[in-house]
Design a protein around this motif. Structure first.
Motif, mmCIF file in Angstrom:
data_model
loop_
_atom_site.group_PDB
_atom_site.id
_atom_site.type_symbol
_atom_site.label_atom_id
_atom_site.label_comp_id
_atom_site.label_asym_id
_atom_site.label_seq_id
_atom_site.Cartn_x
_atom_site.Cartn_y
_atom_site.Cartn_z
ATOM 1 N N CYS A 1 7.848 1.974 13.907
ATOM 2 C CA CYS A 1 8.874 0.753 13.549
ATOM 3 C C CYS A 1 7.787 -0.280 12.725
ATOM 4 O O CYS A 1 8.138 -0.549 11.711
ATOM 5 C CB CYS A 1 9.361 0.253 14.817
ATOM 6 S SG CYS A 1 10.834 0.886 15.547
ATOM 7 N N SER A 2 6.534 -0.602 13.479
ATOM 8 C CA SER A 2 5.704 -1.371 12.568
ATOM 9 C C SER A 2 5.231 -0.780 11.652
ATOM 10 O O SER A 2 5.371 -1.343 10.352
ATOM 11 C CB SER A 2 4.501 -1.460 13.747
ATOM 12 O OG SER A 2 3.438 -2.073 12.935
ATOM 13 N N ASN A 3 4.871 0.644 11.409
ATOM 14 C CA ASN A 3 4.581 1.299 10.316
ATOM 15 C C ASN A 3 5.568 0.954 9.043
ATOM 16 O O ASN A 3 5.194 0.867 7.886
ATOM 17 C CB ASN A 3 4.251 2.765 10.332
ATOM 18 C CG ASN A 3 2.994 2.966 11.331
ATOM 19 O OD1 ASN A 3 2.375 2.033 11.411
ATOM 20 N ND2 ASN A 3 2.815 4.292 11.725
ATOM 21 N N ILE A 4 6.757 1.244 9.466
ATOM 22 C CA ILE A 4 7.897 0.874 8.786
ATOM 23 C C ILE A 4 7.917 -0.361 7.906
ATOM 24 O O ILE A 4 8.120 -0.496 6.731
ATOM 25 C CB ILE A 4 9.265 1.521 9.133
ATOM 26 C CG1 ILE A 4 9.183 3.037 9.321
ATOM 27 C CG2 ILE A 4 10.275 1.303 8.343
ATOM 28 C CD1 ILE A 4 10.158 3.643 10.534
ATOM 29 N N ALA A 5 7.870 -1.282 8.837
ATOM 30 C CA ALA A 5 8.162 -2.664 8.493
ATOM 31 C C ALA A 5 6.957 -3.132 7.431
ATOM 32 O O ALA A 5 7.306 -3.800 6.512
ATOM 33 C CB ALA A 5 8.166 -3.510 9.475
ATOM 34 N N VAL A 6 5.806 -2.872 7.998
ATOM 35 C CA VAL A 6 4.702 -3.005 7.035
ATOM 36 C C VAL A 6 4.579 -2.509 5.794
ATOM 37 O O VAL A 6 4.187 -3.036 4.708
ATOM 38 C CB VAL A 6 3.356 -2.774 7.919
ATOM 39 C CG1 VAL A 6 1.984 -2.775 7.048
ATOM 40 C CG2 VAL A 6 3.257 -3.522 9.151
ATOM 41 N N ASP B 1 17.756 -1.896 10.530
ATOM 42 C CA ASP B 1 18.721 -2.801 9.842
ATOM 43 C C ASP B 1 17.767 -3.229 8.706
ATOM 44 O O ASP B 1 18.291 -3.378 7.383
ATOM 45 C CB ASP B 1 18.885 -4.081 10.849
ATOM 46 C CG ASP B 1 19.974 -3.878 11.585
ATOM 47 O OD1 ASP B 1 20.600 -2.819 11.489
ATOM 48 O OD2 ASP B 1 20.328 -4.454 12.478
ATOM 49 N N ALA B 2 16.445 -3.749 8.689
ATOM 50 C CA ALA B 2 15.834 -4.214 7.486
ATOM 51 C C ALA B 2 15.518 -3.242 6.467
ATOM 52 O O ALA B 2 15.440 -3.322 5.307
ATOM 53 C CB ALA B 2 14.300 -4.629 8.052
ATOM 54 N N PHE B 3 15.371 -2.044 6.986
ATOM 55 C CA PHE B 3 15.306 -0.754 5.980
ATOM 56 C C PHE B 3 16.613 -0.689 5.204
ATOM 57 O O PHE B 3 16.414 -0.534 3.916
ATOM 58 C CB PHE B 3 14.825 0.351 6.540
ATOM 59 C CG PHE B 3 14.598 1.629 5.604
ATOM 60 C CD1 PHE B 3 13.523 1.631 5.013
ATOM 61 C CD2 PHE B 3 15.780 2.536 5.668
ATOM 62 C CE1 PHE B 3 13.399 2.846 3.981
ATOM 63 C CE2 PHE B 3 15.676 3.564 4.705
ATOM 64 C CZ PHE B 3 14.551 3.604 3.966
ATOM 65 N N ARG B 4 17.543 -0.608 5.867
ATOM 66 C CA ARG B 4 18.884 -0.231 5.140
ATOM 67 C C ARG B 4 19.163 -1.342 4.330
ATOM 68 O O ARG B 4 19.806 -1.140 3.363
ATOM 69 C CB ARG B 4 19.938 -0.143 6.280
ATOM 70 C CG ARG B 4 21.268 0.393 5.807
ATOM 71 C CD ARG B 4 22.259 0.732 6.845
ATOM 72 N NE ARG B 4 22.804 -0.751 7.586
ATOM 73 C CZ ARG B 4 22.531 -1.137 8.647
ATOM 74 N NH1 ARG B 4 21.662 -0.509 9.292
ATOM 75 N NH2 ARG B 4 22.752 -2.467 9.148
ATOM 76 N N LYS B 5 19.042 -2.783 4.762
ATOM 77 C CA LYS B 5 19.219 -3.837 3.851
ATOM 78 C C LYS B 5 18.191 -4.035 2.882
ATOM 79 O O LYS B 5 18.590 -4.858 1.942
ATOM 80 C CB LYS B 5 19.765 -5.037 4.644
ATOM 81 C CG LYS B 5 20.745 -4.827 5.570
ATOM 82 C CD LYS B 5 20.897 -5.908 6.582
ATOM 83 C CE LYS B 5 21.971 -5.704 7.583
ATOM 84 N NZ LYS B 5 22.056 -6.624 8.530
ATOM 85 N N GLY B 6 17.039 -3.491 3.171
ATOM 86 C CA GLY B 6 15.874 -3.999 2.077
ATOM 87 C C GLY B 6 15.473 -5.272 2.342
ATOM 88 O O GLY B 6 14.934 -6.097 1.655
#
Length: 254
Positions: A194-199, A132-137
Motif C-alpha cells: 500500500c505504501s509503495n502504491i501511495a508513494v 480510494d486514493a488510487f481510484r480517485k487519483g
C-alpha cells in the motif's frame, strides 16, 4: 487519452478485487467458509489476469508519443499494478493460514485475538485508503497511507514481543506461534505494498520517482503533516498493556 482512462478504470477494478480478497481472507481466519475461500482464490486468479493484460498493454503504450498527463497516468499504472497483484497474493497466503486455523481448531488466546483485531482494523484502513486514493487519483488521500503503514509496522513488532512474553509465561503454544507469525508477515507486507502504491502516486505526480528521497524526508522528521497523522492513527490503533506491562511502543518511523 481515452486509452489511459480505460486502463485506469481497469486497474481500479483490479485494486478493488485485491482489497475485497484481503477482507474476505481476514474474515476466514475468524470463521471458515468453503464457498468464500473458493471466491478468494478465484479473485486472486482474476487479479493475475488483470496484471498480465494491463502490463503488456501499458508497456506498448509507454513507447508511444504521449502528452504529459497521459505519460504520468501510464507511469503511475506501471508502478502500481504489480503491488496490487502482490496484495492479492497475500490474500491467498492469509487464506492458507485461515485454512490451517480451521483444520487444526486453533484458538488464539483472548489477548492475541484482541491484538490481531486491532492490527486487522489498521491494515483494512490502510488498504481502503490506498484503493480510494488510487481510484480517485487523490494525492491528499495517498499522503495518509504512509503514516498508517508506520503504525501497522509498529503493531506487528509489538504483537511479536507480546507473543514471546506469552510463550515464556507458558500461556501460548509454539505451533500457534507459527500461524500467528505467518499472519503478521502477510499483514505487514500488505501495508508495505500500500505504501509503495501511495508513494508512486505522489512521486509520479511531481515528475520524479525517488522513493528513497521521499521516505528519508519523512524519516528525518521533515514532514509535520506525517507526524501529526502518525500520532493520530497511533492513538486510534492501540491495545491495552500486555504481558510485559507496556502497550505498543513508538518506533523509528519509516
Amino acid at each position: 487519452r481515452q486509452m489511459c482512462i480505460r486502463d485506469s478504470s481497469a486497474t481500479a477494478e483490479m485494486a478493488e478485487l485485491a482489497r475485497v480478497g484481503v477482507m474476505q481472507a481476514m474474515s476466514l481466519t475468524h470463521e471458515w467458509n468453503d464457498t468464500l475461500a473458493q471466491k478468494v482464490r478465484e479473485e486472486e486468479t482474476q487479479v493475475d489476469r488483470y496484471e498480465d493484460a494491463l502490463g503488456t498493454y501499458l508497456v506498448k503504450l509507454s513507447s508511444r508519443e504521449l502528452n504529459h498527463a497521459d505519460s504520468q497516468s501510464v507511469n503511475t499504472l506501471l508502478h502500481t499494478i504489480s503491488d496490487f497483484e502482490r496484495i492479492s497474493d497475500h490474500s491467498v497466503n492469509v487464506l492458507s493460514s485461515a485454512e490451517e486455523i480451521h483444520a487444526k481448531s486453533i484458538a488464539f488466546s483472548k489477548d492475541a485475538q484482541e491484538e490481531l483485531q486491532v492490527l486487522e482494523d489498521a491494515v483494512q484502513d490502510t488498504l481502503s485508503r490506498t484503493t480510494d486514493a488510487f481510484r480517485k487519483g487523490d494525492l491528499h488521500l495517498a499522503s495518509k497511507v504512509e503514516p498508517l503503514e508506520a503504525v501497522v509496522n509498529e503493531l506487528v513488532r509489538a504483537i511479536k514481543a507480546r507473543h514471546v512474553a506469552r510463550l515464556q509465561a507458558g500461556s501460548c503454544s509454539i505451533e500457534y506461534g507459527f500461524v500467528l507469525d505467518d499472519l503478521l508477515t502477510n499483514y505487514e507486507r500488505i501495508a508495505d505494498h500500500c505504501s509503495n502504491i501511495a508513494v508512486a502516486m505522489i512521486e509520479v505526480s511531481e515528475d520524479r520517482f525517488d522513493t528513497h528521497e521521499y521516505l528519508n524526508h519523512i524519516k528525518n522528521g521533515e514532514s509535520p503533516s506525517f507526524e501529526k497523522r502518525y500520532e493520530r492513527y497511533r492513538g486510534r490503533y492501540t491495545f491495552e498493556p500486555g504481558p510485559s506491562g507496556t502497550a505498543a511502543a513508538p518506533e523509528q518511523k519509516k
